[in-house]
Write an enzyme that holds these catalytic residues in place. Structure first.
Site, short mmCIF file in Angstrom:
data_model
loop_
_atom_site.label_atom_id
_atom_site.label_comp_id
_atom_site.label_asym_id
_atom_site.label_seq_id
_atom_site.Cartn_x
_atom_site.Cartn_y
_atom_site.Cartn_z
N LYS A 38 8.30 94.92 10.49
CA LYS A 38 9.53 95.68 10.78
C LYS A 38 9.25 96.86 11.71
O LYS A 38 10.11 97.23 12.51
CB LYS A 38 10.19 96.14 9.49
CG LYS A 38 10.78 94.98 8.71
CD LYS A 38 11.89 95.36 7.76
CE LYS A 38 12.56 94.10 7.23
NZ LYS A 38 13.54 94.31 6.22
N LYS A 75 11.50 82.89 9.15
CA LYS A 75 12.34 83.06 7.96
C LYS A 75 13.81 83.29 8.35
O LYS A 75 14.08 84.01 9.31
CB LYS A 75 11.81 84.27 7.19
CG LYS A 75 12.39 84.47 5.82
CD LYS A 75 11.83 85.72 5.17
CE LYS A 75 12.47 86.97 5.72
NZ LYS A 75 12.95 87.93 4.73
N LYS A 110 18.59 88.44 7.80
CA LYS A 110 19.82 89.15 8.15
C LYS A 110 19.75 89.73 9.55
O LYS A 110 20.75 89.86 10.22
CB LYS A 110 20.04 90.32 7.18
CG LYS A 110 20.15 89.97 5.73
CD LYS A 110 20.58 91.21 4.98
CE LYS A 110 20.40 91.09 3.49
NZ LYS A 110 19.20 91.80 3.00
N1 AQP Z 1 14.86 83.36 4.01
C1 AQP Z 1 14.78 83.62 2.72
N2 AQP Z 1 14.49 82.64 1.83
C2 AQP Z 1 14.42 82.90 0.50
N3 AQP Z 1 14.63 84.12 -0.03
C3 AQP Z 1 14.94 85.13 0.83
N4 AQP Z 1 15.20 86.42 0.63
C4 AQP Z 1 15.45 87.01 1.83
N5 AQP Z 1 15.34 86.13 2.82
C5 AQP Z 1 15.02 84.93 2.23
C6 AQP Z 1 15.24 87.06 -0.67
O1 AQP Z 1 16.51 87.67 -0.84
C7 AQP Z 1 16.35 88.83 -1.66
C8 AQP Z 1 17.02 89.99 -1.01
O2 AQP Z 1 16.38 90.30 0.23
P1 AQP Z 1 16.56 91.74 0.83
O3 AQP Z 1 17.97 92.02 1.04
O4 AQP Z 1 15.91 92.73 -0.04
O5 AQP Z 1 15.82 91.79 2.20
P2 AQP Z 1 14.86 90.90 3.00
O6 AQP Z 1 13.93 90.13 2.16
O7 AQP Z 1 14.23 91.78 3.99
O8 AQP Z 1 15.95 89.92 3.64
P3 AQP Z 1 16.18 89.55 5.11
O9 AQP Z 1 17.38 88.72 5.18
O10 AQP Z 1 14.94 88.98 5.70
O11 AQP Z 1 16.54 90.91 5.83
P4 AQP Z 1 15.92 91.55 7.11
O12 AQP Z 1 16.32 90.69 8.24
O13 AQP Z 1 16.56 92.91 7.16
O14 AQP Z 1 14.44 91.61 6.90
C9 AQP Z 1 14.85 89.04 -1.86
O15 AQP Z 1 14.48 88.55 -3.14
C10 AQP Z 1 14.24 88.20 -0.78
O16 AQP Z 1 12.96 87.72 -1.13
#
Ligand code: AQP
Length: 344
Positions: A115, A207, A210
């Site tokens: 990040k 992955k 968001k």
């Molecule tokens: N691609 C994924 N597959 C399975 N699980 C996922 N999680 C996120 N992406 C996937 C799980 O969702 C929960 C909440 O995630 P978060 O909101 O805390 O943030 P994150 O993991 O950083 O999600 P993103 O979508 O990848 O956001 P950005 O783009 O901002 O980094 C967690 O349990 C996570 O494991």
């Protein structure tokens, strides 16, 4: 390690674009676990501001995540649903953990590296210390189990390290204050099932996330039926037919991802999905995946829209959850202050 009362904690960041990965990797597990455990589900808004947020969008996203929990089947009357910033003890315990965790531990966190990218000097201190806040979120409730996607495994390991170091550093004081051998449990990650890492629809090696600039890379929980159909049909595949055995998915990340999504949405194994679709072409499989995705996700999106149309109702749910969370948090924090040696 003494026995701790089983308790589930997990959180989702209100950073917009809640997607299928969040749903399959985390939120569906939240729903399953509430049948067997006391659960606390948190909209982790303090985590969201580790990167810049527009205040108006943040407020809408907090309500949207709470709505997604409820629309997916989390029951806020039986379990606790709240947003993190309403319970000040999260930040308070995080500070104590900032002083327990070591710079070296945090420097190894791959999510910070990803990040922060090349411009590390410009990353917020909060982004670096994020895993200590996450450890505080979990341990404030002395939670024993944490359902998360695979990307959070390293942070969970750090939370265990923090708990263990706190228990060791303050062992004498923990015992002297009547808490026996250990004050914090070592929380166990629950990373189970076929969709613990849902990948981008545009690139099976990345992955689903968001923050991906391409909206076609993910299925958002708010997408309507036409949008879902379009995204699935456009999803990257390869020219071969689907294999009949799971081993055949080995070097085919996009096929593997779509089969995994189908399996998770339908409560099947990948082998079952390949029994039905192996040998066939992607267009037949994708049509079935469109129907399944629409059937499973559109009702959730519709319910989210209904719930977010009445913000005062969601705010009431969050306030009620925060009051219940605070009752537990206060007790933990008071004990931590005694253990550390603060005068209160
Ligand atoms: N691609 C994924 N597959 C399975 N699980 C996922 N999680 C996120 N992406 C996937 C799980 O969702 C929960 C909440 O995630 P978060 O909101 O805390 O943030 P994150 O993991 O950083 O999600 P993103 O979508 O990848 O956001 P950005 O783009 O901002 O980094 C967690 O349990 C996570 O494991």
């Amino acid at each position: 390690m003494p026995d701790f009362q089983p308790r589930v904690f997990s959180g989702v960041q209100p950073t917009g674009n809640l997607h299928l990965g969040n749903y399959l990797g985390a939120i569906t597990k939240f729903v399953e676990l509430q049948r067997t455990h006391d659960c606390i589900y948190c909209v982790v808004d303090l985590h969201a501001i580790t990167v810049a947020q527009d205040p108006r969008e943040l407020r809408a996203s907090i309500r949207e995540v709470a709505a997604a929990f409820i629309a997916a089947g989390v029951d806020p009357t039986q379990h606790i649903v709240f947003n993190q910033s309403q319970v000040a003890e999260h930040a308070e315990l995080a500070w104590v953990f900032n002083c327990v965790a070591r710079m070296g531990w945090l420097s190894r966190m791959t999510q910070f590296k990803e990040k922060a990218g090349k411009d590390r000097e410009n990353a917020s201190v909060g982004l670096f210390a994020y895993p200590c806040l996450m450890a505080a979120d979990i341990l404030l409730y002395r939670a024993t189990h944490v359902p998360v996607g695979e990307d959070q495994k390293q942070h969970l390991e750090l939370a265990r390290d923090v708990a263990q170091k706190f228990n060791l550093d303050f062992a004498e004081s923990i015992a002297a204050n009547g808490h026996g051998e250990a004050f914090f449990p070592l929380p166990e990650p629950l990373i189970q099932g076929v969709a613990t890492r849902v990948m981008s629809l545009r690139d099976g090696t990345k992955k689903m996330s968001k923050s991906d600039p391409s909206d076609n890379s993910r299925i958002n929980l708010s997408d309507d039926a036409d949008t879902i159909a379009q995204k699935v049909r456009k999803a990257k595949t390869d020219p071969d037919a689907l294999p009949s055995e799971v081993e055949g998915l080995g070097k085919r990340p996009e096929a593997d991802n779509l089969v995994g999504i189908f399996a998770a949405l339908n409560g099947q194994s990948k082998a079952d999905v390949l029994k039905a679709f192996g040998g066939g072409n992607f267009s037949t499989f994708k049509s079935a995946l469109v129907d399944l995705s629409v059937a499973k996700l559109v009702p959730i999106g519709t319910e989210m829209k209904r719930l977010t149309a009445d913000p005062s109702h969601i705010d009431g749910v969050l306030a009620n959850g925060a009051a219940r969370a605070r009752e537990i948090a206060r007790v933990t924090m008071a004990a931590v202050k005694d253990i550390v040696g603060f005068v209160s």
